[in-house]
Design an enzyme around this catalytic site. Structure first.
Site, PDB file in Angstrom:
ATOM      1  N   ASP A 115     -32.531  66.524  52.882  1.00 47.17           N
ATOM      2  CA  ASP A 115     -33.950  66.446  52.519  1.00 47.17           C
ATOM      3  C   ASP A 115     -34.681  65.310  53.229  1.00 47.17           C
ATOM      4  O   ASP A 115     -34.060  64.430  53.832  1.00 47.17           O
ATOM      5  CB  ASP A 115     -34.108  66.313  50.988  1.00 47.17           C
ATOM      6  N   HIS A 156     -30.401  67.338  39.518  1.00 47.17           N
ATOM      7  CA  HIS A 156     -30.827  67.904  40.797  1.00 47.17           C
ATOM      8  C   HIS A 156     -29.778  67.693  41.887  1.00 47.17           C
ATOM      9  O   HIS A 156     -28.977  66.759  41.825  1.00 47.17           O
ATOM     10  CB  HIS A 156     -32.214  67.401  41.223  1.00 47.17           C
ATOM     11  N   ASN A 173     -31.232  64.085  36.441  1.00 46.91           N
ATOM     12  CA  ASN A 173     -31.695  65.315  35.790  1.00 46.91           C
ATOM     13  C   ASN A 173     -30.930  66.541  36.296  1.00 46.91           C
ATOM     14  O   ASN A 173     -31.331  67.670  36.061  1.00 46.91           O
ATOM     15  CB  ASN A 173     -33.203  65.502  36.010  1.00 46.91           C
ATOM     16  N   GLU A 175     -35.148  70.350  41.969  1.00 48.87           N
ATOM     17  CA  GLU A 175     -35.325  69.826  40.620  1.00 48.87           C
ATOM     18  C   GLU A 175     -35.027  70.916  39.588  1.00 48.87           C
ATOM     19  O   GLU A 175     -34.971  72.105  39.927  1.00 48.87           O
ATOM     20  CB  GLU A 175     -36.777  69.351  40.459  1.00 48.87           C
TER      21      GLU A 175
END
Ligand code: F6R
Length: 266
Positions: free
Chosen positions: A67, A138, A136, A143
Protein backbone atom coordinates in the site's frame (compact mmCIF):
# COMPACT_ATOMS: atom_id res chain seq x y z
CA UNK A 1 -3.05 -21.82 9.02
CA UNK A 2 0.21 -22.54 10.77
CA UNK A 3 0.23 -20.65 14.08
CA UNK A 4 3.63 -20.04 15.68
CA UNK A 5 3.68 -18.57 19.20
CA UNK A 6 7.04 -17.25 20.38
CA UNK A 7 8.09 -15.43 23.52
CA UNK A 8 9.37 -12.09 22.19
CA UNK A 9 9.04 -9.70 19.23
CA UNK A 10 12.74 -10.40 18.44
CA UNK A 11 11.99 -14.11 18.04
CA UNK A 12 9.04 -13.22 15.80
CA UNK A 13 11.32 -11.06 13.62
CA UNK A 14 13.93 -13.84 13.37
CA UNK A 15 11.37 -16.52 12.53
CA UNK A 16 9.88 -14.24 9.86
CA UNK A 17 13.34 -13.47 8.49
CA UNK A 18 13.98 -17.23 8.27
CA UNK A 19 10.88 -17.62 6.07
CA UNK A 20 12.02 -14.86 3.71
CA UNK A 21 15.64 -16.05 3.67
CA UNK A 22 14.55 -19.58 2.77
CA UNK A 23 12.25 -18.22 0.06
CA UNK A 24 14.88 -16.08 -1.70
CA UNK A 25 17.58 -18.73 -1.30
CA UNK A 26 15.47 -21.51 -2.81
CA UNK A 27 14.21 -19.15 -5.57
CA UNK A 28 16.56 -16.21 -6.14
CA UNK A 29 14.09 -14.60 -8.58
CA UNK A 30 11.33 -14.56 -5.93
CA UNK A 31 8.62 -11.93 -5.94
CA UNK A 32 8.09 -10.73 -2.37
CA UNK A 33 5.04 -8.83 -1.17
CA UNK A 34 6.11 -6.43 1.56
CA UNK A 35 4.49 -4.43 4.35
CA UNK A 36 5.36 -1.24 6.23
CA UNK A 37 4.45 -0.22 9.80
CA UNK A 38 6.29 -0.91 13.06
CA UNK A 39 6.00 -4.69 13.10
CA UNK A 40 8.27 -5.65 10.17
CA UNK A 41 11.09 -3.20 11.02
CA UNK A 42 13.02 -5.71 13.17
CA UNK A 43 12.56 -8.36 10.50
CA UNK A 44 13.99 -6.00 7.86
CA UNK A 45 16.95 -5.28 10.17
CA UNK A 46 17.57 -8.99 10.50
CA UNK A 47 17.47 -9.40 6.69
CA UNK A 48 19.96 -6.53 6.34
CA UNK A 49 22.32 -8.24 8.85
CA UNK A 50 22.08 -11.52 6.97
CA UNK A 51 22.77 -9.71 3.68
CA UNK A 52 25.82 -7.97 5.19
CA UNK A 53 27.06 -11.32 6.50
CA UNK A 54 26.85 -12.71 2.95
CA UNK A 55 24.11 -15.19 3.84
CA UNK A 56 21.42 -13.88 1.48
CA UNK A 57 21.24 -11.80 -1.67
CA UNK A 58 18.47 -9.69 -3.19
CA UNK A 59 20.15 -9.27 -6.57
CA UNK A 60 17.34 -10.96 -8.50
CA UNK A 61 14.46 -10.34 -6.09
CA UNK A 62 11.40 -8.29 -7.08
CA UNK A 63 9.12 -6.67 -4.50
CA UNK A 64 5.59 -5.30 -4.45
CA UNK A 65 4.43 -3.39 -1.39
CA UNK A 66 0.90 -3.64 -0.13
CA UNK A 67 0.00 0.00 0.00
CA UNK A 68 0.80 3.70 -0.21
CA UNK A 69 -0.84 6.86 1.11
CA UNK A 70 -2.62 8.96 -1.48
CA UNK A 71 -1.19 12.46 -1.50
CA UNK A 72 2.38 11.73 -0.36
CA UNK A 73 5.23 11.65 -2.85
CA UNK A 74 8.19 9.29 -2.66
CA UNK A 75 10.38 11.90 -0.92
CA UNK A 76 7.88 12.50 1.88
CA UNK A 77 9.30 10.93 5.07
CA UNK A 78 5.92 9.39 5.93
CA UNK A 79 5.39 7.85 2.49
CA UNK A 80 5.71 4.11 2.36
CA UNK A 81 8.20 4.40 -0.53
CA UNK A 82 10.46 6.47 1.73
CA UNK A 83 9.98 3.97 4.57
CA UNK A 84 10.95 1.02 2.37
CA UNK A 85 14.01 2.79 0.94
CA UNK A 86 15.18 3.66 4.46
CA UNK A 87 14.36 0.40 6.19
CA UNK A 88 15.36 -2.11 3.53
CA UNK A 89 15.97 -1.25 -0.10
CA UNK A 90 18.86 1.22 0.37
CA UNK A 91 20.65 -1.22 2.66
CA UNK A 92 20.65 -4.36 0.50
CA UNK A 93 21.62 -5.15 -3.08
CA UNK A 94 18.12 -5.06 -4.57
CA UNK A 95 17.77 -3.37 -7.97
CA UNK A 96 15.60 -0.27 -7.27
CA UNK A 97 13.85 -0.88 -10.61
CA UNK A 98 12.57 -4.16 -9.17
CA UNK A 99 10.92 -2.51 -6.17
CA UNK A 100 7.29 -1.52 -6.63
CA UNK A 101 4.85 0.52 -4.58
CA UNK A 102 1.66 2.18 -5.81
CA UNK A 103 2.29 5.85 -6.59
CA UNK A 104 0.69 8.18 -4.07
CA UNK A 105 0.73 11.09 -6.47
CA UNK A 106 -0.56 9.64 -9.74
CA UNK A 107 -2.80 12.09 -11.66
CA UNK A 108 -5.18 9.19 -12.18
CA UNK A 109 -5.14 7.04 -9.03
CA UNK A 110 -7.82 4.67 -10.34
CA UNK A 111 -5.69 3.87 -13.40
CA UNK A 112 -2.71 3.52 -11.03
CA UNK A 113 -4.53 0.74 -9.17
CA UNK A 114 -5.24 -1.19 -12.38
CA UNK A 115 -1.66 -0.68 -13.58
CA UNK A 116 -0.36 -2.03 -10.25
CA UNK A 117 -2.43 -5.21 -10.66
CA UNK A 118 -1.11 -5.61 -14.23
CA UNK A 119 2.51 -5.17 -13.13
CA UNK A 120 1.99 -7.75 -10.41
CA UNK A 121 0.60 -10.34 -12.79
CA UNK A 122 3.32 -9.60 -15.38
CA UNK A 123 5.85 -10.37 -12.63
CA UNK A 124 4.15 -13.76 -12.15
CA UNK A 125 2.36 -12.98 -8.87
CA UNK A 126 3.68 -12.94 -5.32
CA UNK A 127 5.67 -15.93 -4.03
CA UNK A 128 5.65 -14.82 -0.40
CA UNK A 129 3.53 -12.01 1.01
CA UNK A 130 4.53 -10.48 4.34
CA UNK A 131 1.68 -8.94 6.34
CA UNK A 132 1.19 -7.01 9.54
CA UNK A 133 -2.16 -6.85 11.33
CA UNK A 134 -4.18 -3.76 12.15
CA UNK A 135 -5.71 -3.49 15.62
CA UNK A 136 -9.07 -3.60 13.82
CA UNK A 137 -8.10 -6.73 11.85
CA UNK A 138 -7.08 -4.94 8.65
CA UNK A 139 -4.48 -6.33 6.26
CA UNK A 140 -2.87 -3.85 3.91
CA UNK A 141 -5.32 -0.97 4.17
CA UNK A 142 -8.30 -3.28 3.72
CA UNK A 143 -10.38 -1.98 6.57
CA UNK A 144 -13.26 -3.89 8.24
CA UNK A 145 -16.14 -4.50 5.79
CA UNK A 146 -13.78 -4.45 2.79
CA UNK A 147 -14.88 -6.98 0.20
CA UNK A 148 -13.06 -10.25 0.81
CA UNK A 149 -12.63 -10.55 -2.98
CA UNK A 150 -11.37 -6.98 -3.52
CA UNK A 151 -8.56 -5.97 -5.88
CA UNK A 152 -6.06 -3.08 -5.68
CA UNK A 153 -8.07 0.10 -5.18
CA UNK A 154 -8.44 3.36 -3.27
CA UNK A 155 -9.62 2.96 0.32
CA UNK A 156 -10.76 5.46 2.93
CA UNK A 157 -8.98 4.81 6.21
CA UNK A 158 -11.07 4.35 9.34
CA UNK A 159 -10.74 6.84 12.22
CA UNK A 160 -9.01 4.07 14.30
CA UNK A 161 -6.36 3.50 11.64
CA UNK A 162 -5.81 7.24 11.21
CA UNK A 163 -5.42 7.51 15.00
CA UNK A 164 -3.11 4.46 15.21
CA UNK A 165 -0.87 5.85 12.44
CA UNK A 166 -0.91 9.44 13.73
CA UNK A 167 2.15 8.49 15.84
CA UNK A 168 4.23 8.77 12.67
CA UNK A 169 3.06 12.33 11.84
CA UNK A 170 3.97 15.46 13.75
CA UNK A 171 1.40 17.82 15.26
CA UNK A 172 -0.41 19.78 12.51
CA UNK A 173 1.24 17.82 9.68
CA UNK A 174 -1.02 16.69 6.80
CA UNK A 175 -2.00 13.06 7.41
CA UNK A 176 -3.67 11.34 4.46
CA UNK A 177 -7.04 9.67 4.97
CA UNK A 178 -6.98 7.79 1.65
CA UNK A 179 -4.61 5.09 0.45
CA UNK A 180 -4.09 2.73 -2.45
CA UNK A 181 -3.99 -0.84 -1.22
CA UNK A 182 -3.72 -4.28 -2.73
CA UNK A 183 -7.13 -5.90 -2.34
CA UNK A 184 -7.89 -8.91 -0.18
CA UNK A 185 -8.45 -11.01 -3.32
CA UNK A 186 -5.06 -9.82 -4.60
CA UNK A 187 -3.33 -10.76 -1.32
CA UNK A 188 -5.02 -14.17 -1.26
CA UNK A 189 -3.49 -15.04 -4.66
CA UNK A 190 0.01 -15.06 -3.13
CA UNK A 191 1.55 -18.54 -3.03
CA UNK A 192 2.50 -18.12 0.59
CA UNK A 193 1.49 -15.64 3.31
CA UNK A 194 3.46 -14.82 6.46
CA UNK A 195 1.71 -12.52 8.94
CA UNK A 196 3.46 -11.09 11.99
CA UNK A 197 1.68 -9.65 15.01
CA UNK A 198 3.29 -8.54 18.25
CA UNK A 199 2.08 -6.79 21.40
CA UNK A 200 -1.06 -6.86 23.51
CA UNK A 201 -2.80 -4.23 21.35
CA UNK A 202 -3.15 -6.87 18.62
CA UNK A 203 -4.57 -9.60 20.89
CA UNK A 204 -8.23 -8.96 20.02
CA UNK A 205 -7.61 -8.88 16.27
CA UNK A 206 -5.53 -12.06 16.56
CA UNK A 207 -8.45 -13.93 18.16
CA UNK A 208 -10.86 -12.69 15.47
CA UNK A 209 -8.39 -13.64 12.71
CA UNK A 210 -7.65 -17.16 13.93
CA UNK A 211 -10.63 -18.30 15.98
CA UNK A 212 -13.42 -16.04 14.78
CA UNK A 213 -15.70 -16.62 11.82
CA UNK A 214 -14.46 -15.61 8.37
CA UNK A 215 -16.05 -12.21 8.10
CA UNK A 216 -15.47 -8.88 6.41
CA UNK A 217 -15.56 -7.26 9.84
CA UNK A 218 -12.11 -8.84 10.38
CA UNK A 219 -10.42 -8.83 6.95
CA UNK A 220 -7.48 -10.95 8.24
CA UNK A 221 -9.91 -13.81 9.02
CA UNK A 222 -9.88 -14.62 5.28
CA UNK A 223 -6.40 -16.10 5.85
CA UNK A 224 -8.22 -19.13 7.29
CA UNK A 225 -9.00 -19.94 3.64
CA UNK A 226 -5.39 -19.68 2.44
CA UNK A 227 -3.66 -23.03 1.84
CA UNK A 228 -0.22 -21.82 2.93
CA UNK A 229 -0.46 -19.11 5.57
CA UNK A 230 1.81 -18.82 8.61
CA UNK A 231 0.92 -16.50 11.50
CA UNK A 232 3.82 -15.65 13.81
CA UNK A 233 2.87 -14.17 17.19
CA UNK A 234 4.61 -13.13 20.34
CA UNK A 235 3.17 -14.16 23.71
CA UNK A 236 1.34 -10.84 24.22
CA UNK A 237 -0.39 -10.92 20.84
CA UNK A 238 -1.39 -14.58 21.39
CA UNK A 239 -2.74 -14.16 24.90
CA UNK A 240 -6.46 -14.16 23.99
CA UNK A 241 -6.38 -17.39 21.98
CA UNK A 242 -8.51 -20.21 23.41
CA UNK A 243 -6.46 -22.82 21.58
CA UNK A 244 -3.02 -21.35 22.28
CA UNK A 245 -1.56 -24.45 23.94
CA UNK A 246 -2.84 -26.66 21.11
CA UNK A 247 -1.07 -24.42 18.55
CA UNK A 248 2.12 -24.57 20.61
CA UNK A 249 1.96 -28.37 20.78
CA UNK A 250 1.57 -28.60 17.00
CA UNK A 251 4.50 -26.24 16.44
CA UNK A 252 6.75 -28.41 18.66
CA UNK A 253 5.77 -31.42 16.53
CA UNK A 254 6.37 -29.44 13.31
CA UNK A 255 9.85 -28.52 14.48
CA UNK A 256 10.57 -32.17 15.42
CA UNK A 257 9.44 -33.30 11.95
CA UNK A 258 11.61 -30.65 10.34
CA UNK A 259 14.66 -31.70 12.37
CA UNK A 260 14.05 -35.37 11.48
CA UNK A 261 13.69 -34.47 7.79
CA UNK A 262 16.98 -32.61 8.00
CA UNK A 263 18.57 -35.65 9.63
CA UNK A 264 18.94 -34.30 13.20
CA UNK A 265 17.92 -36.63 16.02
CA UNK A 266 16.17 -35.37 19.18
C1 F6R B 1 1.32 -1.49 6.19
C2 F6R B 1 0.09 -2.26 6.28
C3 F6R B 1 -0.73 -2.29 7.53
C4 F6R B 1 0.08 -2.62 8.77
C5 F6R B 1 -0.82 -2.64 10.01
C6 F6R B 1 -0.03 -2.89 11.28
O1 F6R B 1 1.89 -1.63 4.90
O2 F6R B 1 -0.26 -2.82 5.33
O3 F6R B 1 -1.75 -3.24 7.37
O4 F6R B 1 0.69 -3.86 8.61
O5 F6R B 1 -1.47 -1.41 10.14
O6 F6R B 1 0.83 -1.81 11.50
P1 F6R B 1 1.91 -1.84 12.67
O7 F6R B 1 2.90 -2.89 12.29
O8 F6R B 1 2.51 -0.47 12.65
O9 F6R B 1 1.18 -2.16 13.92
Amino acid sequence: MQIVILETPEQVANYGADQISQQITSKPTSVLGLATGSTPVALYQELISRFRAGKITFSQVTTFNLDEYLGLDAEHPQSYRYFMNENLFDQVNIDPANTHLPSGTSINPIAECDAYESKLSEAGGVDLQLLGLGQNGHIGFNEPTSSLGSRTRIKTLTPETIKANSRFFSEGEFQPTLAITMGIGTIMESNRIVLLATGAAKAGAVVDMIEGPIAARCPASILQMHPNATVILDRDAARGLKNGSFFEMIEVKNQQLLRNRLGYSD
